[in-house]
Design an enzyme around this catalytic site. Sequence first.
Site, PDB file in Angstrom:
ATOM      1  N   ASP A 175       2.538  -0.813  11.852  1.00  0.00           N
ATOM      2  CA  ASP A 175       2.348  -2.112  12.508  1.00  0.00           C
ATOM      3  C   ASP A 175       3.571  -3.021  12.404  1.00  0.00           C
ATOM      4  O   ASP A 175       3.450  -4.234  12.550  1.00  0.00           O
ATOM      5  CB  ASP A 175       1.133  -2.824  11.887  1.00  0.00           C
ATOM      6  CG  ASP A 175       1.323  -3.073  10.396  1.00  0.00           C
ATOM      7  OD1 ASP A 175       2.245  -2.488   9.789  1.00  0.00           O
ATOM      8  OD2 ASP A 175       0.542  -3.858   9.825  1.00  0.00           O
ATOM      9  N   THR A 208       4.315   2.376   5.800  1.00  0.00           N
ATOM     10  CA  THR A 208       2.904   1.955   5.761  1.00  0.00           C
ATOM     11  C   THR A 208       2.142   2.830   6.746  1.00  0.00           C
ATOM     12  O   THR A 208       2.660   3.116   7.836  1.00  0.00           O
ATOM     13  CB  THR A 208       2.702   0.469   6.130  1.00  0.00           C
ATOM     14  OG1 THR A 208       1.321   0.264   6.503  1.00  0.00           O
ATOM     15  CG2 THR A 208       3.560   0.023   7.297  1.00  0.00           C
ATOM     16  N   ASP A 227       5.210  -4.777   5.901  1.00  0.00           N
ATOM     17  CA  ASP A 227       5.559  -6.157   6.251  1.00  0.00           C
ATOM     18  C   ASP A 227       5.770  -7.069   5.047  1.00  0.00           C
ATOM     19  O   ASP A 227       6.777  -7.782   4.974  1.00  0.00           O
ATOM     20  CB  ASP A 227       4.411  -6.759   7.085  1.00  0.00           C
ATOM     21  CG  ASP A 227       4.792  -6.802   8.551  1.00  0.00           C
ATOM     22  OD1 ASP A 227       5.994  -6.772   8.838  1.00  0.00           O
ATOM     23  OD2 ASP A 227       3.878  -6.861   9.387  1.00  0.00           O
ATOM     24  N   ARG A 267      -5.495  -2.413   8.803  1.00  0.00           N
ATOM     25  CA  ARG A 267      -5.512  -3.871   8.566  1.00  0.00           C
ATOM     26  C   ARG A 267      -5.823  -4.619   9.860  1.00  0.00           C
ATOM     27  O   ARG A 267      -6.878  -4.384  10.434  1.00  0.00           O
ATOM     28  CB  ARG A 267      -4.183  -4.327   7.962  1.00  0.00           C
ATOM     29  CG  ARG A 267      -4.310  -5.635   7.198  1.00  0.00           C
ATOM     30  CD  ARG A 267      -2.988  -6.060   6.624  1.00  0.00           C
ATOM     31  NE  ARG A 267      -2.607  -5.236   5.485  1.00  0.00           N
ATOM     32  CZ  ARG A 267      -2.985  -5.456   4.234  1.00  0.00           C
ATOM     33  NH1 ARG A 267      -3.775  -6.463   3.962  1.00  0.00           N
ATOM     34  NH2 ARG A 267      -2.596  -4.686   3.244  1.00  0.00           N
ATOM     35  N   GLY A 308       0.838  -1.211   0.000  1.00  0.00           N
ATOM     36  CA  GLY A 308       0.000   0.000   0.000  1.00  0.00           C
ATOM     37  C   GLY A 308       0.868   1.255   0.000  1.00  0.00           C
ATOM     38  O   GLY A 308       1.861   1.310   0.718  1.00  0.00           O
ATOM     39  N   ASP A 315      -0.083   1.978   8.532  1.00  0.00           N
ATOM     40  CA  ASP A 315      -0.549   1.172   9.668  1.00  0.00           C
ATOM     41  C   ASP A 315       0.364   1.247  10.892  1.00  0.00           C
ATOM     42  O   ASP A 315      -0.077   0.963  12.005  1.00  0.00           O
ATOM     43  CB  ASP A 315      -0.681  -0.307   9.261  1.00  0.00           C
ATOM     44  CG  ASP A 315      -1.625  -0.502   8.083  1.00  0.00           C
ATOM     45  OD1 ASP A 315      -2.458   0.389   7.842  1.00  0.00           O
ATOM     46  OD2 ASP A 315      -1.518  -1.545   7.415  1.00  0.00           O
ATOM     47  N   ARG A 360       0.949  -5.100  -5.055  1.00  0.00           N
ATOM     48  CA  ARG A 360       1.176  -6.280  -4.221  1.00  0.00           C
ATOM     49  C   ARG A 360       1.373  -7.413  -5.222  1.00  0.00           C
ATOM     50  O   ARG A 360       0.451  -7.766  -5.946  1.00  0.00           O
ATOM     51  CB  ARG A 360      -0.026  -6.549  -3.318  1.00  0.00           C
ATOM     52  CG  ARG A 360      -0.363  -5.353  -2.414  1.00  0.00           C
ATOM     53  CD  ARG A 360      -1.455  -5.715  -1.422  1.00  0.00           C
ATOM     54  NE  ARG A 360      -2.069  -4.529  -0.834  1.00  0.00           N
ATOM     55  CZ  ARG A 360      -1.564  -3.831   0.182  1.00  0.00           C
ATOM     56  NH1 ARG A 360      -0.422  -4.188   0.715  1.00  0.00           N
ATOM     57  NH2 ARG A 360      -2.200  -2.770   0.660  1.00  0.00           N
TER      58      ARG A 360
END
Length: 329
Positions: free
Chosen positions: A132, A128, A106, A174, A14, A130, A75
């Site tokens: 994360d 990202t 990731d 996500r 993303g 996120d 992706r």
Amino acid sequence: MKTIKRIGVLTSGGDAPGMNPVIRAIVRTAVAEGISVIGIKRGYAGLINGDVQELKNADVDGLTLKGGTILYTARCDEFLQPEYREKAAKTCKYLGLDGIIAIGGDGTFKGAVELSKLGVQVVGIPATIDNDMGCTEYTLGFDTACNTILDAIDKLRDTGQSHERVSVVEVMGRHAGHLALYSGIAAGATAVLLPEQDVDFEHDVADVIRRGAIRGRRHHIVVIAEGVGHATDYCRRIEEATGIESRVTVLGYIQRGGVPSARDRATGAQMGVRALDIFKEGDESKAVIVKGGVIDDMPLSDTTDMKRALDQTMFESCNRIDTSWYWDK
Ligand code: F6P
């Protein structure tokens, strides 16, 4: 110090605001040092297909203030298969690349580790919205996304206040709740629902809204991380349980765009420079990270399977702040 002549850069997964500032920093620094930069288009797909373009200074003009990525992103499912990864490694050799800088989250880092096993030196840069990734305290794009969410919630507050409604806002992330928690606490949300925390709907949502309503609060903001479930379902349940008219807003891809914030520009610039230095220092594949608030690096192979834990202190603070005092008359 190792001499490097040519490196490849790709963005994958993303897109995140901050990717373009990194590309700019890499190109500007590399060109000044006599290193040529090959831009690889659409992430790992571009490595498989040899879809590349040399990046010169003029190509990166003005990129500090551009969201998205000029290299496009994707992706790439093919990259999960060994034969395509070997094809990608051959492209690196054919292009005479000393290494690859892979910018993404990731999935991008997992691909980078696999590519490095085929003898390609890869440096990963975390990006990202996120935030994360367990290997780093910060991923590019998070700050800009939080500000975009805040801007949207501030606007929703106007209409929610006018109609005396509950505004239910679904944010991305996500499977992680970092984006929802940070933007939720910053927005002063009545409730924030996260995938890392069990949700007791009656206690954590309905009662909090009811209590606020009894004390005179006429509108409420409820932030829901997409990993928790459908915000539409929660919106319906809130209306049924509290009797207060509720409306849902799914912020969606708007969270991924926009002018990168100062933090994303400055962090991106430093990460780009650090990535180039890693190639000069040796042959090891590494990840650029933020540790203790400063730019650092670590072995790329150690980054996989590191899960970033939710900031429990922030979550507790978020819950302890009484949002029901406000007499909204
Ligand atoms: O990882 C970034 C992210 O925006 C997540 O928050 C979201 O779940 C996902 O990407 C959406 O992915 P896609 O662009 O493939 O729809």
